[in-house]
Each structure stands twice: as structure tokens, then as C-alpha cells.
Design an enzyme around this catalytic site. Sequence first.
Site, PDB file in Angstrom:
ATOM      1  CG  LEU A 101      20.945  -9.201 -91.231  1.00  0.00           C
ATOM      2  CD1 LEU A 101      21.664  -8.801 -92.334  1.00  0.00           C
ATOM      3  CD2 LEU A 101      19.624 -10.196 -91.540  1.00  0.00           C
ATOM      4  CB  SER A 131      14.106   0.873 -93.320  1.00  0.00           C
ATOM      5  OG  SER A 131      13.926  -0.175 -93.249  1.00  0.00           O
ATOM      6  CG  HIS A 142      10.270 -13.047 -91.394  1.00  0.00           C
ATOM      7  ND1 HIS A 142      11.400 -13.130 -91.310  1.00  0.00           N
ATOM      8  CD2 HIS A 142       9.353 -13.675 -92.401  1.00  0.00           C
ATOM      9  CE1 HIS A 142      11.791 -13.937 -92.614  1.00  0.00           C
ATOM     10  NE2 HIS A 142      10.641 -14.266 -92.816  1.00  0.00           N
TER      11      HIS A 142
HETATM   12  C1  GRF Z   1      12.830  -5.753 -92.970  1.00  0.00           C
HETATM   13  O1  GRF Z   1      12.578  -6.442 -94.195  1.00  0.00           O
HETATM   14  C2  GRF Z   1      12.392  -6.486 -91.871  1.00  0.00           C
HETATM   15  O2  GRF Z   1      11.176  -7.341 -91.658  1.00  0.00           O
HETATM   16  C3  GRF Z   1      13.486  -7.163 -91.455  1.00  0.00           C
HETATM   17  O3  GRF Z   1      14.660  -6.329 -91.843  1.00  0.00           O
HETATM   18  C4  GRF Z   1      14.111  -5.382 -92.882  1.00  0.00           C
HETATM   19  C5  GRF Z   1      14.567  -4.190 -92.464  1.00  0.00           C
HETATM   20  O4  GRF Z   1      16.040  -3.893 -92.323  1.00  0.00           O
HETATM   21  N1  GRF Z   1      13.692  -7.799 -90.115  1.00  0.00           N
HETATM   22  P1  GRF Z   1      16.171  -2.399 -92.102  1.00  0.00           P
HETATM   23  O5  GRF Z   1      15.407  -2.054 -90.956  1.00  0.00           O
HETATM   24  O6  GRF Z   1      16.227  -1.436 -93.309  1.00  0.00           O
HETATM   25  O7  GRF Z   1      17.733  -2.613 -91.633  1.00  0.00           O
END
Ligand code: GRF
Length: 213
Positions: free
Chosen positions: A95, A17, A112
Amino acid sequence: MSDDALRLGVLISGGGSTLANLVERIADGRLRRVEIAQVISSRSNVRGVELARAAHLPIDILSPAAFGDADAWAAAVASSLDVGRVHLVALAGFLVLWRFPPRYHNRVLNIHPALLPAYGGTGMYGRRVHAAVLAAGERESGCTVHLADHEYDHGPIIAQRRVPVVAGDTPEALAARVGAAERELYPEVIQQVADHGVAWLAERAAASVDRTG
Ligand code: GRF
């Protein structure tokens, strides 16, 4: 790709996202003089990879499990970014802890979904973060953009955006409110780097450390 654009490397592990938001804002002109030069995913079968391919972005799948050790994997990530001539790295739902080499110091950002230094660190990601904020009875939450170092959710804070906690909030409701703030804050910080240069981050970080002592 134009010569004076900020070349961005985006590191993902999941839904993408954050990547999707950056792609959209570059396409519609809200994010200017920024180009995504390289995407790296630590996992192959995730929506973020589909999004990168659909946007015709260069993408490497670098799974830690495919490498003999963490150092070899970390070096492969850096090499992929070198090939992409990346100026700035944006961790975007990444991650895995990337112990980047010195040449990427002060050039790796992370976002974050909480107001660091609270509610961050190992294992604090996704729904868990918002559940912890609600369990603690916090009246507000938000998101933090910071320079990454070799610890999870650590490193000098560059910018934060606060959102209210609303009575009766579920972790999902809070995640949606924080996510909307993230989709504004990350592009704002990246635009500042595009406008002022990567060195701006180190200056901002120094001011941040002075402020927090
Ligand atoms: C969000 O909560 C961001 O703050 C954290 O990862 C989440 C989004 O993951 N670092 P993605 O971009 O949907 O994979």
C-alpha cells in the site's frame, strides 16, 4: 535454492493472501522454477508477516515511518531486494508507493483488483474498488497485472482477467470473484517470466503500449 530459478521479491502490507497463494503454488508444484527469495512488509503487525514467517521466508519489516524520508525508505527496500538477489518484484497488496531505482525498472509487477486503467489510482484499493465498480453499474470487472512505475496502478498492462458482475452483487461477493481470478492470473504471469526471462516483460509491455497507444 536452485541456481536457475526465478528469484522473487514479494512486497506486502496486509493480509498476505497474494503471498499465501504464491507460497502454496510453489509448494504444490503448479508454479515452477520460482523461489521467493525475499519478503518485505511495510507493516509489522499484519497477517502477511505471520504467513511469511510460518513459511520460513526471509522477511524484512521496512516501515516508511521508521525512515527519515521517502528516499531513504525506498533505498532500503531496494537494498533488501539486492541482498536477496531478486530478479522480479511482485507487489502483493503493497500500500506504499515505492519509487524504485532504475535498476528495478521493468522488474516490478503489481496486481490490481479491477480492469485498469479504470478504477485505479490513489486510494483505490480493497473494498472501495468493488464498491465503485458496482456503483457505476458495470456488467463486468476483473484484475490487472501491470508493470509498476512511480504512480499508483499505472504502467504498462501485462495481462487482465475478466469476471462478470452478477445482479445483486455486494462488494464482498465481487471481491471474492475477482480474488479467485487474481489467484490464477498472478502466478500465470510469474510463470511466464520464469519461463522466458525478465526481458519478456519489457517486450510484452512494449506490445501493450502499442495496443493502447
Ligand atoms: C488484492 O486485492 C490485490 O489485487 C491487491 O491487494 C489485495 C490483496 O492483498 N493488490 P493481500 O495480498 O491479501 O495483502
